[in-house]
Design an enzyme around this catalytic site. Structure first.
Site, PDB file in Angstrom:
ATOM      1  N   SER A 290      28.520  49.374 -18.140  1.00  0.00           N
ATOM      2  CA  SER A 290      28.162  49.906 -17.014  1.00  0.00           C
ATOM      3  C   SER A 290      27.864  48.634 -16.085  1.00  0.00           C
ATOM      4  O   SER A 290      27.886  47.476 -16.633  1.00  0.00           O
ATOM      5  CB  SER A 290      26.922  50.668 -17.130  1.00  0.00           C
ATOM      6  OG  SER A 290      26.293  50.765 -16.087  1.00  0.00           O
TER       7      SER A 290
ATOM      8  N   TYR B  52      18.426  52.018 -20.421  1.00  0.00           N
ATOM      9  CA  TYR B  52      19.717  51.836 -20.184  1.00  0.00           C
ATOM     10  C   TYR B  52      20.288  50.500 -20.008  1.00  0.00           C
ATOM     11  O   TYR B  52      21.274  49.970 -20.670  1.00  0.00           O
ATOM     12  CB  TYR B  52      19.985  52.993 -19.320  1.00  0.00           C
ATOM     13  CG  TYR B  52      21.687  53.162 -19.074  1.00  0.00           C
ATOM     14  CD1 TYR B  52      22.319  53.833 -19.904  1.00  0.00           C
ATOM     15  CD2 TYR B  52      22.358  52.589 -18.051  1.00  0.00           C
ATOM     16  CE1 TYR B  52      23.642  54.389 -19.878  1.00  0.00           C
ATOM     17  CE2 TYR B  52      23.647  52.861 -17.650  1.00  0.00           C
ATOM     18  CZ  TYR B  52      24.156  53.512 -18.450  1.00  0.00           C
ATOM     19  OH  TYR B  52      25.540  53.765 -18.311  1.00  0.00           O
TER      20      TYR B  52
HETATM   21  N1  LIG Z   1      28.800  58.572 -15.649  1.00  0.00           N
HETATM   22  C1  LIG Z   1      28.362  57.390 -15.101  1.00  0.00           C
HETATM   23  O1  LIG Z   1      27.722  57.314 -14.031  1.00  0.00           O
HETATM   24  C2  LIG Z   1      28.584  55.895 -15.990  1.00  0.00           C
HETATM   25  C3  LIG Z   1      28.498  55.061 -15.152  1.00  0.00           C
HETATM   26  C4  LIG Z   1      28.694  53.729 -15.978  1.00  0.00           C
HETATM   27  C5  LIG Z   1      29.087  53.752 -17.362  1.00  0.00           C
HETATM   28  N2  LIG Z   1      29.027  55.061 -17.830  1.00  0.00           N
HETATM   29  C6  LIG Z   1      29.268  55.126 -19.345  1.00  0.00           C
HETATM   30  O2  LIG Z   1      30.446  55.836 -19.642  1.00  0.00           O
HETATM   31  C7  LIG Z   1      30.340  56.329 -21.030  1.00  0.00           C
HETATM   32  C8  LIG Z   1      30.591  57.824 -21.152  1.00  0.00           C
HETATM   33  O3  LIG Z   1      29.822  58.544 -20.360  1.00  0.00           O
HETATM   34  P1  LIG Z   1      29.975  59.831 -19.433  1.00  0.00           P
HETATM   35  O4  LIG Z   1      29.791  59.523 -18.072  1.00  0.00           O
HETATM   36  O5  LIG Z   1      31.342  60.242 -19.717  1.00  0.00           O
HETATM   37  O6  LIG Z   1      28.812  60.755 -19.880  1.00  0.00           O
HETATM   38  P2  LIG Z   1      28.756  62.215 -20.647  1.00  0.00           P
HETATM   39  O7  LIG Z   1      29.762  62.892 -19.911  1.00  0.00           O
HETATM   40  O8  LIG Z   1      27.464  62.659 -20.947  1.00  0.00           O
HETATM   41  O9  LIG Z   1      29.558  61.963 -21.987  1.00  0.00           O
HETATM   42  C9  LIG Z   1      28.688  61.296 -23.170  1.00  0.00           C
HETATM   43  C10 LIG Z   1      29.689  61.418 -24.466  1.00  0.00           C
HETATM   44  O10 LIG Z   1      28.857  60.703 -25.247  1.00  0.00           O
HETATM   45  C11 LIG Z   1      28.948  61.412 -26.549  1.00  0.00           C
HETATM   46  N3  LIG Z   1      27.506  61.280 -27.308  1.00  0.00           N
HETATM   47  C12 LIG Z   1      26.443  60.994 -26.977  1.00  0.00           C
HETATM   48  N4  LIG Z   1      25.515  60.692 -27.996  1.00  0.00           N
HETATM   49  C13 LIG Z   1      26.268  60.974 -28.943  1.00  0.00           C
HETATM   50  C14 LIG Z   1      26.087  60.735 -30.561  1.00  0.00           C
HETATM   51  N5  LIG Z   1      24.421  60.407 -30.963  1.00  0.00           N
HETATM   52  N6  LIG Z   1      26.799  60.467 -31.193  1.00  0.00           N
HETATM   53  C15 LIG Z   1      28.239  60.864 -30.800  1.00  0.00           C
HETATM   54  N7  LIG Z   1      28.413  61.072 -29.734  1.00  0.00           N
HETATM   55  C16 LIG Z   1      27.351  61.066 -28.632  1.00  0.00           C
HETATM   56  C17 LIG Z   1      28.805  62.600 -25.964  1.00  0.00           C
HETATM   57  O11 LIG Z   1      29.121  63.684 -26.942  1.00  0.00           O
HETATM   58  P3  LIG Z   1      28.464  65.201 -27.472  1.00  0.00           P
HETATM   59  O12 LIG Z   1      28.154  65.725 -25.960  1.00  0.00           O
HETATM   60  O13 LIG Z   1      29.601  65.899 -28.027  1.00  0.00           O
HETATM   61  O14 LIG Z   1      27.457  65.050 -28.086  1.00  0.00           O
HETATM   62  C18 LIG Z   1      29.772  62.660 -24.861  1.00  0.00           C
HETATM   63  O15 LIG Z   1      31.053  62.994 -25.253  1.00  0.00           O
HETATM   64  C19 LIG Z   1      28.758  55.942 -21.672  1.00  0.00           C
HETATM   65  O16 LIG Z   1      28.892  55.055 -22.594  1.00  0.00           O
HETATM   66  C20 LIG Z   1      28.269  55.831 -20.163  1.00  0.00           C
HETATM   67  O17 LIG Z   1      26.979  54.828 -20.375  1.00  0.00           O
HETATM   68  C21 LIG Z   1      28.873  56.163 -17.049  1.00  0.00           C
END
Ligand SMILES: NC(=O)c1ccc[n+]([C@@H]2O[C@H](COP(=O)([O-])OP(=O)(O)OC[C@H]3O[C@@H](n4cnc5c(N)ncnc54)[C@H](OP(=O)(O)O)[C@@H]3O)[C@@H](O)[C@H]2O)c1
Length: 290
Positions: free
Chosen positions: A137, A150
């Site tokens: 991130s 975070y």
């Molecule tokens: N969105 C943003 O603003 C942003 C910005 C920078 C970086 N990121 C990074 O991008 C990545 C993806 O995030 P996203 O935005 O797509 O968020 P999201 O829509 O909330 O997706 C998060 C994913 O992580 C999985 N997950 C969470 N806890 C878990 C666990 N204990 N075991 C297995 N799977 C788990 C969830 O699976 P389930 O729902 O099936 O549990 C879901 O598939 C993350 O690493 C996040 O830090 C996001």
């Protein structure tokens, strides 16, 4: 790397960014292992992309969950690409974060990808070339108030990626790192979205992020950051952090305001619906005027 026919393990495949990556990898004719905790969501993603990929439902923060996934992978000849994308976030003052929240977040965002990577290194060493891509991130380079845990987890993931990349430089496995900025997914609470809107912070769509991920894999680009002026901010923070201290200092009142709403929102979630509505409207009006 040419993605066609490659075996790719994608964690967080049921989430916003994960789904968008899965769709694109499928279009490139990769063989996917889709990992998450929510089986229904994983099934929906698989159905959307032709239903011919493997689903593994596992909680990666638990040893059992990781073992289940690793056992499945050991039954394969090899893995070409591991994408550590699963993650969680938490927006509140550090003081009001519970010990459980801190432990869980550090576990899912940092320890789990490290342990999973370690367990899968032998399978990643089998093909002639392989890739580990860690999804970090912009908060893995810039410390931001009320995202303290975070940020710590993503700074850790960035350090892990860089160290391992250098450690494996004479091996066939490459380690890549990507730093998206705010992206429109469920990881961001209403308060976070409101804060971004108030501060005029750009929010990317998952398509933008997933397109960059695919390009990064194809070109094997080691470090990628998404977004302008975030890229400049990351460099300035490394060179003259006091400039960024000042810029963020100017936002602190607004950040605290929305973090307070976020804290209250978490407490309200625990109560029943009618109490929730009454409490939330009382709190919103008092917070808006504080
Ligand atoms: N969105 C943003 O603003 C942003 C910005 C920078 C970086 N990121 C990074 O991008 C990545 C993806 O995030 P996203 O935005 O797509 O968020 P999201 O829509 O909330 O997706 C998060 C994913 O992580 C999985 N997950 C969470 N806890 C878990 C666990 N204990 N075991 C297995 N799977 C788990 C969830 O699976 P389930 O729902 O099936 O549990 C879901 O598939 C993350 O690493 C996040 O830090 C996001």
């Amino acid at each position: 790397m040419n993605i066609k026919g490659k075996t790719i393990l994608l964690t967080g495949a049921s989430g916003g960014i994960g789904q968008a990556i899965a769709i694109r990898l499928h279009k490139h004719q990769a063989k996917l292992i889709l990992v998450g905790r929510n089986f229904k969501k994983l099934e929906a993603v698989n159905e959307m992309i032709g239903n011919n990929h493997q689903i593994i439902c596992a909680d990666l923060s638990q040893t059992d969950g990781r073992n289940k996934l690793v056992s499945y992978c050991e039954s394969l000849t090899h893995i070409d690409i591991l994408i550590n994308n699963a993650g969680v976030s938490h927006f509140s003052t550090f003081e009001s974060s519970s010990d459980d929240q801190i432990n869980q977040l550090m576990n899912i965002n940092l320890l789990s990808p490290m342990l999973l990577t370690k367990a899968l290194l032998p399978m990643l060493a089998r093909p002639q070339n392989s890739i580990i891509l860690n999804v970090g991130s912009s908060f893995g380079t810039i410390g931001y108030p009320c995202f303290t845990t975070y940020c710590a987890s993503k700074f850790g993931l960035k350090g892990f990626s860089e160290s391992l990349k250098r450690e494996l430089q004479n091996k066939s496995t490459k380690v890549l790192y990507i730093a998206p900025r705010a992206t429109d997914t469920d990881i961001n609470s209403t308060s976070v979205n409101q804060l971004n809107k108030k501060l005029g912070n750009a929010t990317d769509t998952v398509s933008v992020v997933a397109d960059v991920v695919i390009k990064q894999l194809l070109n094997e680009t080691e470090r990628v950051a998404i977004g302008w002026p975030e890229k400049l901010f990351l460099k300035v923070n490394g060179l003259i952090p006091s400039i960024v201290d000042k810029a963020i200092g100017n936002q602190i009142k607004q950040i605290m305001h929305f973090a307070k709403l976020s804290n209250i929102g978490s407490v309200v979630k625990l109560t029943n619906k009618s109490t929730q509505q009454k409490t939330m409207s009382r709190i919103t009006s008092s917070a808006t005027h504080s």
